[in-house]
Design a protein around this motif. Structure first.
Motif, mmCIF file in Angstrom:
data_model
loop_
_atom_site.group_PDB
_atom_site.id
_atom_site.type_symbol
_atom_site.label_atom_id
_atom_site.label_comp_id
_atom_site.label_asym_id
_atom_site.label_seq_id
_atom_site.Cartn_x
_atom_site.Cartn_y
_atom_site.Cartn_z
ATOM 1 N N ALA A 49 0.832 -1.207 0.000
ATOM 2 C CA ALA A 49 0.000 0.000 0.000
ATOM 3 C C ALA A 49 0.865 1.256 0.000
ATOM 4 O O ALA A 49 0.569 2.221 -0.719
ATOM 5 C CB ALA A 49 -0.947 -0.004 1.195
ATOM 6 N N ALA A 50 1.926 1.256 0.795
ATOM 7 C CA ALA A 50 2.827 2.413 0.851
ATOM 8 C C ALA A 50 3.497 2.629 -0.500
ATOM 9 O O ALA A 50 3.590 3.767 -0.982
ATOM 10 C CB ALA A 50 3.877 2.216 1.942
ATOM 11 N N ALA A 51 3.949 1.546 -1.118
ATOM 12 C CA ALA A 51 4.596 1.650 -2.429
ATOM 13 C C ALA A 51 3.611 2.187 -3.467
ATOM 14 O O ALA A 51 3.956 3.079 -4.255
ATOM 15 C CB ALA A 51 5.150 0.292 -2.854
ATOM 16 N N ALA A 52 2.383 1.682 -3.453
ATOM 17 C CA ALA A 52 1.375 2.149 -4.408
ATOM 18 C C ALA A 52 1.072 3.626 -4.205
ATOM 19 O O ALA A 52 0.960 4.389 -5.176
ATOM 20 C CB ALA A 52 0.108 1.306 -4.269
ATOM 21 N N GLU A 53 0.963 4.034 -2.937
ATOM 22 C CA GLU A 53 0.691 5.445 -2.630
ATOM 23 C C GLU A 53 1.818 6.341 -3.123
ATOM 24 O O GLU A 53 1.586 7.462 -3.587
ATOM 25 C CB GLU A 53 0.525 5.609 -1.121
ATOM 26 C CG GLU A 53 0.157 7.006 -0.698
ATOM 27 C CD GLU A 53 -0.023 7.111 0.808
ATOM 28 O OE1 GLU A 53 0.650 7.959 1.412
ATOM 29 O OE2 GLU A 53 -0.817 6.333 1.367
ATOM 30 N N LYS A 55 3.696 5.579 -5.628
ATOM 31 C CA LYS A 55 3.838 5.300 -7.063
ATOM 32 C C LYS A 55 5.209 4.726 -7.409
ATOM 33 O O LYS A 55 5.837 5.116 -8.400
ATOM 34 C CB LYS A 55 3.519 6.550 -7.889
ATOM 35 C CG LYS A 55 2.079 7.014 -7.743
ATOM 36 C CD LYS A 55 1.804 8.254 -8.557
ATOM 37 C CE LYS A 55 0.384 8.710 -8.558
ATOM 38 N NZ LYS A 55 -0.405 8.640 -7.394
ATOM 39 N N VAL A 56 5.665 3.814 -6.555
ATOM 40 C CA VAL A 56 6.907 3.079 -6.795
ATOM 41 C C VAL A 56 6.632 1.600 -6.577
ATOM 42 O O VAL A 56 5.609 1.227 -6.004
ATOM 43 C CB VAL A 56 8.059 3.543 -5.868
ATOM 44 C CG1 VAL A 56 8.385 5.017 -6.096
ATOM 45 C CG2 VAL A 56 7.735 3.283 -4.406
ATOM 46 N N SER A 57 7.552 0.760 -7.006
ATOM 47 C CA SER A 57 7.393 -0.678 -6.777
ATOM 48 C C SER A 57 7.754 -1.020 -5.328
ATOM 49 O O SER A 57 8.445 -0.245 -4.639
ATOM 50 C CB SER A 57 8.301 -1.466 -7.729
ATOM 51 O OG SER A 57 9.662 -1.244 -7.398
ATOM 52 N N VAL A 58 7.309 -2.174 -4.883
ATOM 53 C CA VAL A 58 7.687 -2.665 -3.558
ATOM 54 C C VAL A 58 9.204 -2.789 -3.478
ATOM 55 O O VAL A 58 9.815 -2.428 -2.469
ATOM 56 C CB VAL A 58 6.997 -4.016 -3.254
ATOM 57 C CG1 VAL A 58 7.585 -4.669 -2.013
ATOM 58 C CG2 VAL A 58 5.500 -3.814 -3.089
#
Length: 93
Positions: A49-53, A55-58
């Motif tokens: 969720a943090a990565a999506a927020e 806008k980067v990959s995990v």
């Protein structure tokens, strides 16, 4: 204090979603090396969720945490990052 019949210490009753505390191992490539990271499913979900927020990959987020971490395991650094983020918003650098 020992848990009472209500399920918790001193009558405190908690409910945890099934499976969120189960550790899951995943492999990522960080700094050109395959790295296995073991986190509870709840932390994997928060990391995604943090990565999506952001806008980067995990992998990109885990790499940034790895680069910024003090002498601690990467799994521990990810947990602390996510806890800090949850409590205080997205940590700066």
């Amino acid at each position: 204090m020992a848990p009472d019949k209500a399920g918790g210490a001193g009558g405190l009753t908690l409910s945890l979603a099934p499976g969120l505390a189960q550790p899951k191992k995943r492999s990522l490539t960080i700094a050109g090396h395959r790295t296995s990271i073991t986190l509870e499913d709840a932390f994997w979900r928060e990391l995604k969720a943090a990565a999506a927020e952001m806008k980067v990959s995990v992998t990109a987020l885990a790499s940034a945490i790895d680069a910024a971490r003090e002498p601690a395991s990467l799994s521990a650094a990810i947990r602390v990052y996510l806890l800090t983020r949850q409590r205080h918003g997205t940590p700066k650098g």
